[in-house]
Motif scaffolding. Structure first.
Motif, PDB file in Angstrom:
ATOM      1  N   THR A 133       0.869  -1.168   0.000  1.00 41.63           N
ATOM      2  CA  THR A 133       0.000   0.000   0.000  1.00 41.63           C
ATOM      3  C   THR A 133       0.914   1.227   0.000  1.00 41.63           C
ATOM      4  O   THR A 133       2.060   1.172   0.434  1.00 41.63           O
ATOM      5  N   ALA A 134       0.382   2.335  -0.485  1.00 39.27           N
ATOM      6  CA  ALA A 134       1.209   3.534  -0.585  1.00 39.27           C
ATOM      7  C   ALA A 134       0.379   4.771  -0.291  1.00 39.27           C
ATOM      8  O   ALA A 134      -0.835   4.798  -0.528  1.00 39.27           O
ATOM      9  N   LYS A 135       1.059   5.788   0.238  1.00 42.13           N
ATOM     10  CA  LYS A 135       0.471   7.099   0.467  1.00 42.13           C
ATOM     11  C   LYS A 135       1.242   8.116  -0.365  1.00 42.13           C
ATOM     12  O   LYS A 135       2.471   8.150  -0.344  1.00 42.13           O
ATOM     13  N   ILE A 136       0.508   8.926  -1.091  1.00 42.58           N
ATOM     14  CA  ILE A 136       1.135   9.919  -1.952  1.00 42.58           C
ATOM     15  C   ILE A 136       0.486  11.266  -1.676  1.00 42.58           C
ATOM     16  O   ILE A 136      -0.739  11.379  -1.587  1.00 42.58           O
ATOM     17  N   GLU A 137       1.306  12.282  -1.541  1.00 43.54           N
ATOM     18  CA  GLU A 137       0.796  13.637  -1.403  1.00 43.54           C
ATOM     19  C   GLU A 137       1.749  14.575  -2.130  1.00 43.54           C
ATOM     20  O   GLU A 137       2.932  14.269  -2.309  1.00 43.54           O
ATOM     21  N   GLY A 138       1.211  15.701  -2.546  1.00 40.57           N
ATOM     22  CA  GLY A 138       2.078  16.614  -3.273  1.00 40.57           C
ATOM     23  C   GLY A 138       1.398  17.918  -3.627  1.00 40.57           C
ATOM     24  O   GLY A 138       0.212  18.144  -3.349  1.00 40.57           O
ATOM     25  N   ALA A 139       2.175  18.785  -4.261  1.00 41.40           N
ATOM     26  CA  ALA A 139       1.690  20.085  -4.708  1.00 41.40           C
ATOM     27  C   ALA A 139       2.353  20.416  -6.037  1.00 41.40           C
ATOM     28  O   ALA A 139       3.522  20.068  -6.273  1.00 41.40           O
ATOM     29  N   GLU A 140       1.600  21.087  -6.901  1.00 45.29           N
ATOM     30  CA  GLU A 140       2.102  21.458  -8.232  1.00 45.29           C
ATOM     31  C   GLU A 140       1.695  22.892  -8.544  1.00 45.29           C
ATOM     32  O   GLU A 140       0.530  23.272  -8.364  1.00 45.29           O
ATOM     33  N   LEU A 141       2.639  23.669  -8.988  1.00 44.32           N
ATOM     34  CA  LEU A 141       2.403  25.057  -9.371  1.00 44.32           C
ATOM     35  C   LEU A 141       2.860  25.247 -10.807  1.00 44.32           C
ATOM     36  O   LEU A 141       3.963  24.853 -11.179  1.00 44.32           O
ATOM     37  N   GLU A 142       2.005  25.860 -11.632  1.00 46.68           N
ATOM     38  CA  GLU A 142       2.353  26.198 -13.018  1.00 46.68           C
ATOM     39  C   GLU A 142       2.070  27.676 -13.246  1.00 46.68           C
ATOM     40  O   GLU A 142       1.076  28.212 -12.740  1.00 46.68           O
ATOM     41  N   PHE A 143       2.924  28.324 -14.024  1.00 46.22           N
ATOM     42  CA  PHE A 143       2.718  29.746 -14.275  1.00 46.22           C
ATOM     43  C   PHE A 143       3.175  30.111 -15.683  1.00 46.22           C
ATOM     44  O   PHE A 143       4.049  29.475 -16.271  1.00 46.22           O
ATOM     45  N   VAL A 144       2.549  31.145 -16.223  1.00 42.18           N
ATOM     46  CA  VAL A 144       2.966  31.790 -17.469  1.00 42.18           C
ATOM     47  C   VAL A 144       2.793  33.282 -17.264  1.00 42.18           C
ATOM     48  O   VAL A 144       1.749  33.734 -16.774  1.00 42.18           O
ATOM     49  N   VAL A 145       3.791  34.058 -17.625  1.00 41.49           N
ATOM     50  CA  VAL A 145       3.694  35.506 -17.487  1.00 41.49           C
ATOM     51  C   VAL A 145       4.337  36.164 -18.701  1.00 41.49           C
ATOM     52  O   VAL A 145       5.376  35.721 -19.188  1.00 41.49           O
ATOM     53  N   ARG A 146       3.666  37.202 -19.209  1.00 39.17           N
ATOM     54  CA  ARG A 146       4.197  38.000 -20.314  1.00 39.17           C
ATOM     55  C   ARG A 146       4.292  39.455 -19.836  1.00 39.17           C
ATOM     56  O   ARG A 146       3.337  40.231 -19.972  1.00 39.17           O
ATOM     57  N   PRO A 147       5.424  39.847 -19.237  1.00 39.58           N
ATOM     58  CA  PRO A 147       5.536  41.188 -18.650  1.00 39.58           C
ATOM     59  C   PRO A 147       5.514  42.306 -19.682  1.00 39.58           C
ATOM     60  O   PRO A 147       5.099  43.422 -19.367  1.00 39.58           O
ATOM     61  N   PHE A 148       5.992  42.021 -20.891  1.00 45.98           N
ATOM     62  CA  PHE A 148       5.897  43.014 -21.959  1.00 45.98           C
ATOM     63  C   PHE A 148       5.928  42.278 -23.289  1.00 45.98           C
ATOM     64  O   PHE A 148       6.239  41.089 -23.360  1.00 45.98           O
ATOM     65  N   ASP A 149       5.578  42.986 -24.338  1.00 46.75           N
ATOM     66  CA  ASP A 149       5.451  42.366 -25.654  1.00 46.75           C
ATOM     67  C   ASP A 149       6.726  41.622 -26.032  1.00 46.75           C
ATOM     68  O   ASP A 149       7.830  42.165 -25.968  1.00 46.75           O
ATOM     69  N   GLY A 150       6.555  40.359 -26.422  1.00 45.07           N
ATOM     70  CA  GLY A 150       7.664  39.568 -26.913  1.00 45.07           C
ATOM     71  C   GLY A 150       8.400  38.776 -25.855  1.00 45.07           C
ATOM     72  O   GLY A 150       9.213  37.910 -26.197  1.00 45.07           O
ATOM     73  N   PHE A 151       8.144  39.052 -24.577  1.00 40.86           N
ATOM     74  CA  PHE A 151       8.892  38.387 -23.514  1.00 40.86           C
ATOM     75  C   PHE A 151       7.953  37.516 -22.681  1.00 40.86           C
ATOM     76  O   PHE A 151       6.879  37.973 -22.265  1.00 40.86           O
ATOM     77  N   GLN A 152       8.366  36.281 -22.438  1.00 36.47           N
ATOM     78  CA  GLN A 152       7.537  35.355 -21.666  1.00 36.47           C
ATOM     79  C   GLN A 152       8.407  34.512 -20.742  1.00 36.47           C
ATOM     80  O   GLN A 152       9.498  34.075 -21.120  1.00 36.47           O
TER      81      GLN A 152
END
Length: 724
Positions: A565-584
């Motif tokens: 038997t197994a116990k699994i726990e976790g957290a996942e964070l995903e992000f996308v940001v475009r602070p100005f034109d052309g840059f990500q």
């Protein structure tokens, strides 16, 4: 930076920087890319799907030079991937995965499944991504036992191809790189009439091997892959849409001998004689063989009826696979050396049929789908095992023919009801019935003694039936247009099966049981600053029972059993940001705590508390890209991808010999496009830091030998593309 604290600080710092800088760039940035997914078997915006899914659009795949599933895995939180060899792949999502390549066992199934346009791709691998002309790739994390069903206990990967359309298109791409890499890819779309159109692609890839076999003088682990994709679309009206498609992949190359990491202190190091310590140099007495011919036929029909959209998905796969793999990679010369060679041939025929009705009622307050599914597989596999040991009683040649017929039938449905305009409740369930019957033979061919793993010749027949009920409950709340919060509980199921090359008749005829998992998840999908910043978060916990665990028994075989038997726990964070034109800036961070809760492997070994195989505690990925216009209308796009993964183990014992240390990976690509956007030249590189990363580890403690194949070393090249 391989500790959880360091990863957490990095992710938190990134989020803080993005949040603090937000007001400054809110007025000048461009919106992040909108992606439509089919994670719930209907098209919807990625941000409106209350499930943990990572999606890569066709443009994102090209910008990051994604060519294989390895490239997808390294960019996806919670997703790790290994390979027994270039064809037999091991996937693990959130710590749930198969412990060995399923092609090594005619009676076994994977824990993470690939779907191509909704069709289950069970055995024999997948078509080449380049030839498919993908619209996107989706990775769903956690059990998907309601809508997708069969063996999606860990999650799934879904390839969605671009359907033929009414606009003519042609794209020709050529590539050159180190290790004498040569590749050409052609894709096109041709409308024949207002109702009929065709599309297709062809891909040819060749390169020299990454490793040298000193014994033969040849470079092994090379690539020789030819792929073709063809599709026909007939849409006589808005109510009817029919797509027929065909894929073929032809792979014929040298094998993948293991690097032999010898313990020179054992028995005076006699078994290490003739073994080159360079990990990219092998000493196998033969190069080995990897051959695969995969053919897939698919038919998708969508019919708009007064009751909703009726979808029919029909799939047929025909796979032929044969391989020769020398394991110990050292020549059998005096003084006596150890060598073990597996030769395998497999023919797999798979047919699947799904009917699904998607509908909405009560002015779209009630939405749902119901369906039925049937799959049958006819698997014929023969393995030959040659073992050459110093002790005559352990030397011999044996064969293991297997024929397995597998059937899976299911009824499923899911309903979503808007309790309030911003609050939706979802309930779904699937009932699955499965059966497997097989004919298994173990027979000595030659040798002075009984060759392991064969204890005695056998010829047995066996069959077993299982059933599973896999519900899902979810609640999602949308307090504002760009914020979705959800919570869910879902049950997953993986089929039982039979051993691969068992040592005895009793072991071969005794099935192991299915796996079950309950997964609980809360998450948030958010977009801010006029859609210039995307932040998605998922927290999860999984209770796993009857875990199927593969264990290497010295001088015998790999044995699969319901051991844990197994116990699994976790957290996942995903992000996308475009602070100005052309840059990500985009990326993800995953923290995973996946451990055996109870696992007693015999009287001497208690693995309780050990980490699950291929479950790194921390994984971070960050991509930075910039595109700009140059003089004369030319445009430049540059992208760098960075990933950092903590240590992981390949086996439940968590021995140091079966551990992959934490590692860093850098990929990069710079592309220059012509003013009319028809020409593009790109320079790219992968694994730029030239990390040595194992894809699979086998440790023979009795002889203190560790056998390892590796991921590719540093590669680089140039790609030229023309399109109309």
């Amino acid at each position: 930076m391989t500790t959880r604290l360091a990863y957490g600080v990095s992710a938190a710092a990134m989020a803080a920087v993005l949040g603090a800088a937000a007001p400054a760039f809110a007025q000048s940035g461009a919106e992040v890319e909108e992606i439509v997914v089919t994670a719930q078997r209907v098209e919807e915006n990625l941000q409106d799907a209350p499930v943990a899914v990572t999606a890569f659009s066709a443009a994102a795949l090209e910008r990051s030079n994604v060519e294989t599933l390895d490239d997808v895995a390294i960019r996806t939180p919670g997703f790790s991937m290994g390979k027994v060899d270039p064809i037999q792949q091991n996937f693990a999502i959130r710590g749930i995965g198969s412990a060995q390549g399923i092609s090594q066992n005619a009676g076994g199934d994977p824990s993470v499944v690939v779907f191509v346009d909704g069709v289950y791709a069970g055995r024999g691998g997948t078509p080449d991504l380049d030839a498919l002309d993908l619209e996107r790739v989706e990775v769903l994390r956690g059990p998907q036992g309601t809508l997708f069903g069969k063996n999606t206990i860990g999650g799934l990967v879904q390839f969605v191809t671009r359907k033929p359309g009414r606009d003519p298109a042609l794209r020709i791409q050529g590539q050159l790189g180190n290790y004498d890499r040569r590749a050409i890819n052609v894709r096109g779309n041709l409308p024949i009439s207002d109702t009929l159109s065709v599309a297709g692609g062809v891909s040819i890839k060749k390169r020299d091997g990454y490793e040298l076999n000193e014994t033969t003088g040849n470079h092994v682990n090379n690539e020789d892959l030819k792929s073709l994709h063809a599709a026909l679309r007939y849409a006589p009206s808005d109510a009817l849409d029919v797509v027929l498609s065909y894929d073929v992949a032809d792979q014929d190359q040298r094998g993948n001998p293991r690097d032999n990491i010898c313990d020179t202190t054992f028995q005076g190091g006699i078994h290490c004689v003739g073994v080159n310590p360079d990990p990219r140099v092998m000493n196998a007495y033969t190069d080995g063989v990897m051959r695969r011919l995969l053919k897939t036929y698919r038919a998708e029909v969508n019919w708009q009826t007064p009751f909703g959209t009726l979808t029919s998905l029909t799939g047929y796969r025909d796979v032929k696979l044969n391989y020769v793999t020398p394991f110990f990679s050292n020549p059998v010369n005096p003084p006596a050396q150890i060598e073990s060679t597996e030769t395998g041939y497999e023919k797999d025929q798979q047919f699947s049929q799904e009917f699904r009705l998607a509908f909405d009622l009560l002015d779209e307050r009630l939405r749902g789908q119901v369906g039925a599914y049937f799959l049958t597989e006819d698997i014929n596999r023969t393995a030959w095992l040659l073992q050459q040991f110093p002790a005559p009683a352990q030397t011999g040649f044996a064969t293991y023919p297997q024929a397995v017929d597998s059937k899976s039938t299911a009824l499923f449905g899911q309903l979503s009801y808007d309790i309030l305009p911003e609050l939706t409740a979802t309930v779904g369930a699937r009932m699955t019935w499965e059966e497997k019957e097989g004919h298994f033979i173990g027979r000595k061919i030659s040798g002075p003694g009984q060759p392991p793993p064969l204890g005695a010749d056998y010829d047995v027949r066996a069959e077993e039936k299982w059933h599973a009920f896999t519900p899902r409950f979810a609640l999602d709340w949308k307090p504002m247009d760009q914020v979705l919060v959800y919570a869910s509980a879902a049950r997953g199921f993986k089929s039982g099966g039979f051993q691969g090359t068992a040592g005895t008749a009793a072991s071969q005829s005794t099935p192991y049981d299915p796996e079950f998992a309950w997964s609980y998840e809360v998450g948030a999908k958010t977009q801010w600053l006029a859609n210039r910043l995307r932040l998605n978060l998922a927290l999860f916990k999984t209770d796993y029972k009857d875990l199927q665990v593969s264990q290497l028994v010295p001088l015998c075989c790999v044995v699969v059993g319901n051991a844990a038997t197994a116990k699994i726990e976790g957290a996942e964070l995903e992000f996308v940001v475009r602070p100005f034109d052309g840059f990500q800036i985009d990326g993800s961070y995953a923290w995973l705590n996946a451990k055996f809760e109870s696992f007693a492997n015999g009287a001497q070994n208690n693995y309780s508390g050990n980490r699950l195989p291929r479950s790194p505690e921390d994984k971070i990925n960050i991509g930075v890209q910039y595109d700009t216009e140059l003089a004369g209308g030319w445009s430049l796009l540059a992208r760098v991808d960075y990933s950092n993964q903590s240590k992981m183990y390949f086996e439940a014992s968590n021995t140091p010999q079966q551990k992959q240390q934490g590692y860093i990976n850098w990929d990069g690509r710079v592309a220059l496009s012509s003013p009319d956007d028809r020409w593009e030249v790109a320079v790219w590189g992968k694994n730029l830091s030239d990390e040595l990363v194992a894809t699979y580890v086998t440790y023979f403690g009795l002889y203190r030998q560790t056998l390892v194949p590796y991921t590719p070393p540093r590669t680089y090249g140039v790609t030229l593309t023309w399109k109309m």
